[in-house]
Each structure stands twice: as structure tokens, then as C-alpha cells.
Design a protein around this motif. Structure first.
Motif, PDB file in Angstrom:
ATOM      1  N   PRO A 180     -10.609  16.391  59.355  1.00  0.00           N
ATOM      2  CA  PRO A 180     -11.903  15.717  59.215  1.00  0.00           C
ATOM      3  C   PRO A 180     -11.835  14.197  59.122  1.00  0.00           C
ATOM      4  O   PRO A 180     -12.876  13.541  59.144  1.00  0.00           O
ATOM      5  N   GLY A 181     -10.633  13.626  59.009  1.00  0.00           N
ATOM      6  CA  GLY A 181     -10.515  12.190  58.795  1.00  0.00           C
ATOM      7  C   GLY A 181     -10.732  11.367  60.048  1.00  0.00           C
ATOM      8  O   GLY A 181     -10.954  11.896  61.136  1.00  0.00           O
ATOM      9  N   PHE A 182     -10.684  10.033  59.859  1.00  0.00           N
ATOM     10  CA  PHE A 182     -10.761   9.089  60.976  1.00  0.00           C
ATOM     11  C   PHE A 182     -12.084   9.219  61.753  1.00  0.00           C
ATOM     12  O   PHE A 182     -12.080   9.267  62.966  1.00  0.00           O
ATOM     13  N   THR A 183     -13.174   9.288  61.001  1.00  0.00           N
ATOM     14  CA  THR A 183     -14.567   9.192  61.497  1.00  0.00           C
ATOM     15  C   THR A 183     -15.113  10.443  62.193  1.00  0.00           C
ATOM     16  O   THR A 183     -16.241  10.437  62.683  1.00  0.00           O
ATOM     17  N   ARG A 184     -14.346  11.506  62.232  1.00  0.00           N
ATOM     18  CA  ARG A 184     -14.792  12.662  63.011  1.00  0.00           C
ATOM     19  C   ARG A 184     -16.120  13.255  62.552  1.00  0.00           C
ATOM     20  O   ARG A 184     -16.922  13.698  63.377  1.00  0.00           O
ATOM     21  N   THR A 185     -16.347  13.313  61.255  1.00  0.00           N
ATOM     22  CA  THR A 185     -17.575  13.989  60.797  1.00  0.00           C
ATOM     23  C   THR A 185     -18.835  13.151  61.040  1.00  0.00           C
ATOM     24  O   THR A 185     -19.938  13.655  60.874  1.00  0.00           O
ATOM     25  N   GLY A 186     -18.657  11.889  61.406  1.00  0.00           N
ATOM     26  CA  GLY A 186     -19.819  11.052  61.711  1.00  0.00           C
ATOM     27  C   GLY A 186     -20.518  10.487  60.488  1.00  0.00           C
ATOM     28  O   GLY A 186     -21.227   9.480  60.577  1.00  0.00           O
ATOM     29  N   ASP A 187     -20.297  11.110  59.345  1.00  0.00           N
ATOM     30  CA  ASP A 187     -20.981  10.672  58.126  1.00  0.00           C
ATOM     31  C   ASP A 187     -20.149   9.699  57.308  1.00  0.00           C
ATOM     32  O   ASP A 187     -20.677   9.006  56.428  1.00  0.00           O
ATOM     33  N   ALA A 188     -18.855   9.693  57.541  1.00  0.00           N
ATOM     34  CA  ALA A 188     -17.967   8.878  56.719  1.00  0.00           C
ATOM     35  C   ALA A 188     -16.635   8.759  57.452  1.00  0.00           C
ATOM     36  O   ALA A 188     -16.356   9.522  58.377  1.00  0.00           O
ATOM     37  N   PHE A 189     -15.822   7.786  57.044  1.00  0.00           N
ATOM     38  CA  PHE A 189     -14.514   7.648  57.676  1.00  0.00           C
ATOM     39  C   PHE A 189     -13.632   8.846  57.342  1.00  0.00           C
ATOM     40  O   PHE A 189     -12.884   9.333  58.169  1.00  0.00           O
ATOM     41  N   TRP A 190     -13.740   9.323  56.096  1.00  0.00           N
ATOM     42  CA  TRP A 190     -12.902  10.428  55.639  1.00  0.00           C
ATOM     43  C   TRP A 190     -13.749  11.659  55.311  1.00  0.00           C
ATOM     44  O   TRP A 190     -14.874  11.539  54.833  1.00  0.00           O
ATOM     45  N   GLY A 191     -13.170  12.814  55.484  1.00  0.00           N
ATOM     46  CA  GLY A 191     -13.869  14.053  55.171  1.00  0.00           C
ATOM     47  C   GLY A 191     -14.199  14.173  53.696  1.00  0.00           C
ATOM     48  O   GLY A 191     -15.309  14.593  53.320  1.00  0.00           O
ATOM     49  N   PHE A 192     -13.270  13.755  52.839  1.00  0.00           N
ATOM     50  CA  PHE A 192     -13.531  13.868  51.391  1.00  0.00           C
ATOM     51  C   PHE A 192     -14.666  12.936  50.982  1.00  0.00           C
ATOM     52  O   PHE A 192     -15.438  13.245  50.079  1.00  0.00           O
ATOM     53  N   GLU A 193     -14.762  11.810  51.666  1.00  0.00           N
ATOM     54  CA  GLU A 193     -15.793  10.815  51.373  1.00  0.00           C
ATOM     55  C   GLU A 193     -17.173  11.406  51.695  1.00  0.00           C
ATOM     56  O   GLU A 193     -18.129  11.225  50.937  1.00  0.00           O
ATOM     57  N   ARG A 194     -17.240  12.111  52.803  1.00  0.00           N
ATOM     58  CA  ARG A 194     -18.496  12.783  53.169  1.00  0.00           C
ATOM     59  C   ARG A 194     -18.919  13.755  52.059  1.00  0.00           C
ATOM     60  O   ARG A 194     -20.105  13.907  51.764  1.00  0.00           O
ATOM     61  N   GLN A 195     -17.918  14.399  51.428  1.00  0.00           N
ATOM     62  CA  GLN A 195     -18.206  15.356  50.364  1.00  0.00           C
ATOM     63  C   GLN A 195     -18.418  14.670  49.013  1.00  0.00           C
ATOM     64  O   GLN A 195     -18.690  15.336  48.005  1.00  0.00           O
ATOM     65  N   GLY A 196     -18.228  13.355  49.001  1.00  0.00           N
ATOM     66  CA  GLY A 196     -18.488  12.610  47.774  1.00  0.00           C
ATOM     67  C   GLY A 196     -17.448  12.770  46.686  1.00  0.00           C
ATOM     68  O   GLY A 196     -17.724  12.551  45.509  1.00  0.00           O
ATOM     69  N   ILE A 197     -16.233  13.155  47.069  1.00  0.00           N
ATOM     70  CA  ILE A 197     -15.188  13.310  46.053  1.00  0.00           C
ATOM     71  C   ILE A 197     -14.077  12.286  46.264  1.00  0.00           C
ATOM     72  O   ILE A 197     -13.893  11.762  47.369  1.00  0.00           O
ATOM     73  N   VAL A 198     -13.332  12.007  45.206  1.00  0.00           N
ATOM     74  CA  VAL A 198     -12.192  11.093  45.284  1.00  0.00           C
ATOM     75  C   VAL A 198     -10.926  11.886  44.981  1.00  0.00           C
ATOM     76  O   VAL A 198     -10.680  12.276  43.845  1.00  0.00           O
ATOM     77  N   PRO A 199     -10.126  12.149  45.995  1.00  0.00           N
ATOM     78  CA  PRO A 199      -8.923  12.957  45.787  1.00  0.00           C
ATOM     79  C   PRO A 199      -7.813  12.159  45.096  1.00  0.00           C
ATOM     80  O   PRO A 199      -7.942  10.953  44.879  1.00  0.00           O
ATOM     81  N   ASP A 200      -6.736  12.858  44.771  1.00  0.00           N
ATOM     82  CA  ASP A 200      -5.571  12.209  44.158  1.00  0.00           C
ATOM     83  C   ASP A 200      -4.545  11.825  45.209  1.00  0.00           C
ATOM     84  O   ASP A 200      -3.825  10.846  45.068  1.00  0.00           O
TER      85      ASP A 200
END
Lengths: 454, 454
Positions: free
Chosen positions: B270-290
Motif C-alpha cells: 500500500p505504500g508509495f502513494t498507491r492508495t491515493g489517500d496518503a503516501f503510506w498505507g498506515f497513514e491512510r488508516q490514521g495509525i503510527v507504526p513502530d
């Protein structure tokens, strides 16, 4: 004896050395904080390289260095034929092995033609670690065992599996409970039946090592572990460079086979004509392995590696478990590998390694009389190990070796160290190293030893 | 329900299909014997590609194909800026991270600037497998645990460690004794508290998944295994593409943290802008991973991957165990990664993924009424999953999905399938996919469904 070092902790810059650096170098070292603490820079005064050509490198100030260390740029830094092959293929198509492409098939046939007939299958990965990781799994599936033997200072990769087979990573890295180590085949220090190993025949030295393998397997079996593989590079690079006596691995591989294991030849170091005597390190030793891995020198710097196998050894793993490596064997990496192989043939890097390597070794050894810190000079082709010891003894002198390294760097010659005590100069230049390069090295080395009063 | 498939066994050529091929294709498939039985070709009639440009590919006969599958060529096949960056750097210098070089530092800063502040360290490898292999070890060192949770159809890599965390490899691949699986977050088929998951809020669906994580950790603990990490890609690609409802991963990551584990965001898909909503997939989901890993789309085809981390999470591993990846972070791979990132910004691939992805999903979904084999169409940006089912049911129809795939291929459109039953069309084109490409796809897809009477 010195405290044990690790290949990673010798010859490395530490943050507390930053104060001594020029502002630009200091800034770059500080910026590396973003990479975290696992990364190591070479040298107290790290080198900031911007250009490479053949066996020479240039730093940001235009200073020219002689490269006596890098085996990745096997046919020389930025070889124009490799660059051209990469550019041409990258402009045309780069995709993966789920579509048909000639590059992987042509290269597979070509590189297998350099190996003995029984090795008739090949798979491609991106790094030597990936190749060894896969080879161990293939060996385990074929033998039904799990136990792997390596030498005492071996380094076979950075994956979870291969790290546990890499004692050279140091004591913080736990080793596998099912792995065993055999001693470094240290011809310089070992005594076999009361005689210096150096003077042993291949048969005698091989019988000693075979007996060590037998002991390791017996210990595995006592712990309920079935033997799977002996994983070794035939020049024992990170152990400290032990290529001789030629033929000593025959009794070892015979024993491995007798005990039901397979031989994985890790050719990341001795392969691709480096030893000057043969294309492959195992070939120089006259043995036919069951699995072959390689990486670094294969594509002159593009991330490319291989695992070759006898088809019957590969079958139990590959016949049941899918393996897909997205980038492995892609058209661009295969084009780079093919160009590298073509250059090795057309420029006869094997002949060059033999001829220049012999001159190089003789030249370095000629300094022993005047500089008693040089305890031993050994090697094959363009892979030379030079032991730095306390004069009159075989005791390793790591501090002297590090002082030599740093002074060589100041004299614009790049190399590094290896071996248990980090006292062995590892002289392993690109395969296009020339007679003039030997002269350059000898001038700098003599000057270094004289300056250091060693 | 259909028998379980594996991602590797669906959509693949088998030797017994060779008789039906034209002589040239047949010859190439036969030559692949040298690669051993683990390699899989796509399609009963494999495609022999020779050229790529943007979202289009050409075979050896000059036939043009629409690429609706390849995410490695993220900014389009053979993007001239990436090719130029590779050529320029390969001509100048390619070496490793033990010397100073700006490319790695500049790229490290630039890519970290796209991530949330707490993620402030980054290390480079060559493949997504290597990145995940390392991330798991980092997580284990930080937590002191060993247990890893993945989803039921996850694929996280081909190394010994990551294969054991990849149930999608099929039953021949044994899984780790210390790993646990949680169910696929299947919004299409699951019922939560008696209601279709599709209609659940993010809170409700997330609470269900968090409870599954809690059960998995409890089971680990019963077996004396300490929990270390939850490893997941936030679009659940190989499970079958489940990006919604946005926000459902928040309760899951909260639970992971409460139970002492870390979250490894596998951003290969999902990374590198694929989802269209955010640069990262986790960012689209609103979470901050470790920890964050990625690979495939990062350098438009050169073997390059990353593992980013919070510094405190990285420290226990990186502060004690040396890690050197010969090719990882080399100047050429970093130049390719930088050019790819520059193109993503300059050509606004995120905006394109959002705009064209929305059109694409709406267009595919518009066929549901006329073609009841389409059970569900879901996705984010340019990652769309299209369920092929037995009409009037949610039962997967793998055979129909494979027939669609093969007919699409005959109609010069390349794609593949994913999910437990291999019945979900995986529509994941290069990020430069255009409106015209959507039209091409829709023409071919409509024709395919009509031909197949589906």
C-alpha cells in the motif's frame, strides 16, 4: 593473544572520533545518525568517495585512491560495458520471472556452463544472504536434517537464518542451537600431529579438517540433531584467507557426504575468477559441491545473486515450496550479470588475477625480511591475506594492523582486515588490478611500514 | 467452498500445457527447466515480454498489453528519469555504505520526511523479504519476545524467517511454532455481532480484529511465547484487498501496544502513494507504526528496500548487532529510489491514484448488475479487488476467476488473482494508469465477461 574482535568492529569509525574531522566529513558522519547505530564506516577518518574507474577511486576533494579492497566492482568500477548493458535494458524493460524473458535463460545457461555438469539448476536472488538462506533451506529439505556446520570465523549473511550461521558477527548475535563450528583451517598457526600445518600435505591437512567435521556431526547427533550441510567458502575469507594446500577439501567433502550432508560452496568471495586458478573457488580445490551460492562480484554492483544446485538436491524443496523473488533474475540485473561475465572472459580476469596476483603476493612477501611485523603472506590470485604479528612470534597484532590500515588510507590506499583477531590485511582488489597498481601499493605499504617503524 | 489455493499456485503455467503453445513460446518454457520447479510462469499461455513504457507492455511479436498488475514499475515501465538517474550514477560510482556518500543520506532524509515524526531511523536492504526479516528481528530484540502475528493469508517474504510468517505460501511451507494467525479482515463475508461486516463502523470492525489479536496473544502466552509484533500490510493485499472501513486499525494497534508488542507496517503493497489517500498505507488508516518496511515500488525495479523505525525500537538490535548489507543503500539504488520519489511528487501519482482509482472502481462496480459473477468491488486508489463468485452467493468461484484472467490475457490485459480461494481479481496497475487505460480495461473486461457468459 589479543581479545577476540569481530569483522564488523575492526576498522570502523566511531562518533567520538568526529572532533578530529574536517567540517564537511564531520557533517556527513553526523547525518548518518539517521541510519541508526548498526551502520559502520571504515576508518577513523572516513572516506567520502564520489567517483570510481577500474581499480581507482576518487574522493570529493579529487584525491585519487587505489582500491585494494572492493570485490563487488569485480571487473572494475563503472566498467563501461556493464553500465551500457544496464542502461540499454533499463530503457527497454524491467520486470519479473513470471513472464518469459531471454536474459535470465541465456545467463542461466552461460553461468552453469562454467560449473561441473552435475550442477544443472540455478535460481536467482538479490544478495548473497538471500542465496545462502535459500541454500540452507534446500539442503535441509533434501537431507531431512537441520544441522549446519561452518568455520569458527565464518560470515554467511545478514538474514535471521544466516546470521545464526555467522560467528564473525560477534557474541551479541546468538548462534543457532543446531549449528556447529569447526576450527579455522589456520595453516599459519595450527600444528597437526606435532608438525606445522604449513608443511602438511593436502591429504594430512584435509584429514585433520575432516576429523573436525566428524566431531561436529557426532556432537549434533548426541543432541538429536540430524546433519544437513557444511557451508563454507573455499578460501575461508572472513576466517583469514586460507587457500592452501590445494586439494585439502577433498577429504572434507567426502566425509560430509559419508555422514549424509551436502556441501554448500559459498562463492561470494572466491568465485568469478578471483583465485586466478579457476573460475570457481571449489573448482580450484578440485571438489564438486552440491549447492553453490554467490553474489557480490556477479553483476559488478547491481544487487544480484545466485544459488545453483544439483537437480536432485533442489527437488525436495523446489518441488513443493513456491519461491518467488520479485527482483531476483530481473532483466536488468541479468543484463548486468551477463555483461560482467562477458568482460571476465574478454579481458581474461582469471589470467590477470593469476599473473598480477602472483606478482603481488611475491612483492608483499619480499617485505618480510625488513619488516618482521609481517608474519605470513598467503593467498590465491587477487585474494591475499597478510598477517600482522608481534615480531618473532605468531601472536596477532591488531593494533599494528589497524595503524597500517589507517596510514595506508592516509597514503591513498584502501583496504581492510579480517580474521579472528582483526590483524590480517585483506588485499582483495577489483580483478583488473594491474602491475602498476601493485607498484603503487608497494610504495604506499613500504612508506607506511617505515613511518610506523614496523 | 472451494479448496484452499495458494497465491503461488493460482494463475500459473504447468509443463503439461506446453503442447498448446506456439513453438517459440514452448521453447522458452522448456528452457526454464534450468531454473528448477519452484519458478512459476503466469498464464496457460505465458507472455514473452520485451518492452515496457508507462502502463503498457509489448511482447516479442509486437503485441501491446495493458498492465493492470505490476506495482514494481510504480511510476511506469522504464520511466526516463529513473533510467537517466541509474545511468548517471552507475557511470560515476557504485559502492557501499562503509564509505560516505550523499545519495543514501539525502534519500534517507527525504523519505523519512514523508513519515510521522516518531519514525526517525532508516536502514536499507535489497528486497521486501530482507526488510521484513530484519524488522522482525528488531521487534524481537526490542520486546524480548518472539511471537509474531500475521493475517490468515499473509505473504511477507521468501527468507527462512519470513516464509514461516507467510501462510499464503501454502501448506508445504511449515509455519513457525511461535507465530499465530488472525483471520482475514474479510468485510465481504464476515458477520460481526450478527451484522454484515460491510455495514460496520471502523470502531466495531476494529474491535473485532483487536479481539482476535488478543486471542492470538493469549494462545501464545499459554504456550510460553512472549508476544513481539503484529506484522501486516494495511491493505491486506494477499488476503484479498480489504482497505475499509478507514480507521479500523486504530483499535488493533492500541491492543498490540497494550499487550507489549510492536506494529510492523509492511508497506510493500500500500505504500508509495498507491492508495491515493496518503503516501503510506498506515497513514491512510490514521495509525503510527513502530517499524515500517517497503520494497517493490521504491526504485521502479532496481532491487531496493527499506526498514524504518522509531529510534528507541531500533536501538536494542542495532546497538548491539552489526548489520551490513553489501548492496543495500548503494549509490545507484539510492539514485533510482530518489528519482522514483521525485517523479511521484512531480507527476502527482497520489492524485492520479485517487482520481483514476475512483473512476476505475466505479467503472468495474458498474458491471455488477449485468454480470452477477462480480460479487464485490473494493479498493483504495489504484489497488482494487474484484470478487468473482457464484451468482447470487458469496461463494468464491476460482475457476471463473482463472477463466477471466486467461481471457483478459488473450484480450491483451495483464492482471492476476489473490485471496484464500484465488478468486479475487487483483487490479494493481502502475501508478501512472490513465483514464484511457481504464477505458481499455473496461472494453476488454466487458468483452471477456460476455465471451465467458459470466
Amino acid at each position: 593473544m589479543a581479545t577476540r574482535s569481530t569483522i564488523m568492529d575492526t576498522n570502523s569509525f566511531r562518533p567520538e572520533m568526529a572532533a578530529a574531522l574536517d567540517p564537511e566529513t564531520r557533517k556527513l558522519t553526523e547525518e548518518r545518525e539517521v541510519l541508526g547505530p548498526a551502520y559502520r564506516l571504515f576508518y577513523r577518518n572516513p572516506v567520502h568517495l564520489v567517483k570510481g574507474r577500474g581499480s581507482h577511486l576518487w574522493d570529493a576533494d579529487g584525491v585519487e585512491y587505489l582500491d585494494v579492497y572492493n570485490n563487488v566492482a569485480s571487473v572494475g568500477h563503472c566498467h563501461p560495458r556493464v553500465v551500457e548493458a544496464i542502461t540499454r535494458q533499463a530503457s527497454l524493460l524491467n520486470t519479473h520471472t513470471r513472464y518469459l524473458h531471454e536474459n535470465i535463460l541465456n545467463y542461466a545457461q552461460d553461468i552453469l556452463s562454467t560449473m561441473p555438469g552435475p550442477i544443472d539448476r540455478i535460481m536467482f536472488q538479490c544478495t548473497g544472504s538471500e542465496a545462502n538462506d535459500l541454500a540452507v533451506r534446500v539442503a535441509q529439505a533434501y537431507t531431512g536434517g537441520e544441522g549446519v556446520i561452518v568455520t569458527h570465523e565464518a560470515y554467511h549473511g545478514n538474514s535471521a537464518l544466516t546470521s545464526k550461521l555467522s560467528p564473525a558477527l560477534g557474541t551479541a548475535q546468538t548462534l543457532g542451537l543446531k549449528m556447529r563450528m569447526v576450527p579455522t583451517p589456520d595453516t599459519y598457526r595450527l600444528e597437526i600431529d606435532g608438525k606445522p600445518a604449513e608443511s602438511c600435505s593436502a591429504e594430512t591437512f584435509g584429514a585433520w579438517m575432516a576429523a573436525e567435521v566428524r566431531k561436529a556431526v557426532a556432537d549434533m547427533e548426541r543432541h538429536g540433531v540430524k546433519f544437513a550441510a557444511f557451508l563454507a567458502d573455499s578460501i575461508f575469507s572472513s576466517d583469514g584467507v586460507y587457500p592452501d594446500p590445494v586439494g585439502y577439501l577433498q577429504p572434507v567433502i567426502d566425509t560430509v557426504h559419508e555422514l549424509g550432508g551436502v556441501w554448500i560452496a559459498d562463492e561470494v568471495q572466491p568465485g568469478f575468477t578471483r583465485t586466478g586458478d579457476a573460475f570457481w573457488g571449489f573448482e580450484r580445490q578440485g571438489i564438486v559441491p552440491d549447492l553453490v551460492t554467490s553474489g557480490k562480484p556477479m553483476a559488478n554492483g547491481l544487487p544480484t545473486s545466485l544459488m545453483a544446485a544439483r537437480h536432485e538436491v533442489l527437488e525436495p524443496f523446489a518441488g513443493s515450496i513456491p519461491y518467488f523473488n520479485t527482483f531476483g533474475g530481473n532483466p536488468v540485473c541479468m543484463a548486468a550479470a551477463q555483461a560482467t561475465l562477458d568482460v571476465m572472459r574478454d579481458e581474461d580476469t582469471m589470467g590477470n588475477a593469476k599473473r598480477v596476483g602472483a606478482l603481488f603476493k611475491t612483492a608483499v612477501a619480499s617485505l618480510q625480511a625488513a619488516h618482521p611485523c609481517i608474519g605470513d603472506v598467503r593467498g590465491a590470485g587477487l585474494y591475499i591475506g597478510c598477517e600482522i604479528v608481534k615480531p618473532g612470534t605468531t601472536d596477532p597484532d591488531q593494533q599494528a594492523a589497524l595503524d597500517i590500515l589507517e596510514t595506508l588510507r592516509d597514503n591513498h590506499v584502501l583496504t581492510s582486515v579480517c580474521g579472528r583477531y582483526g590483524n590480517i590485511l585483506k588485499l582483495r582488489p577489483p580483478l583488473v588490478f594491474s602491475e602498476d597498481d601493485v607498484d603503487w601499493f608497494m610504495d604506499a605499504f613500504t612508506k607506511t611500514l617505515t613511518t610506523l617503524k614496523l
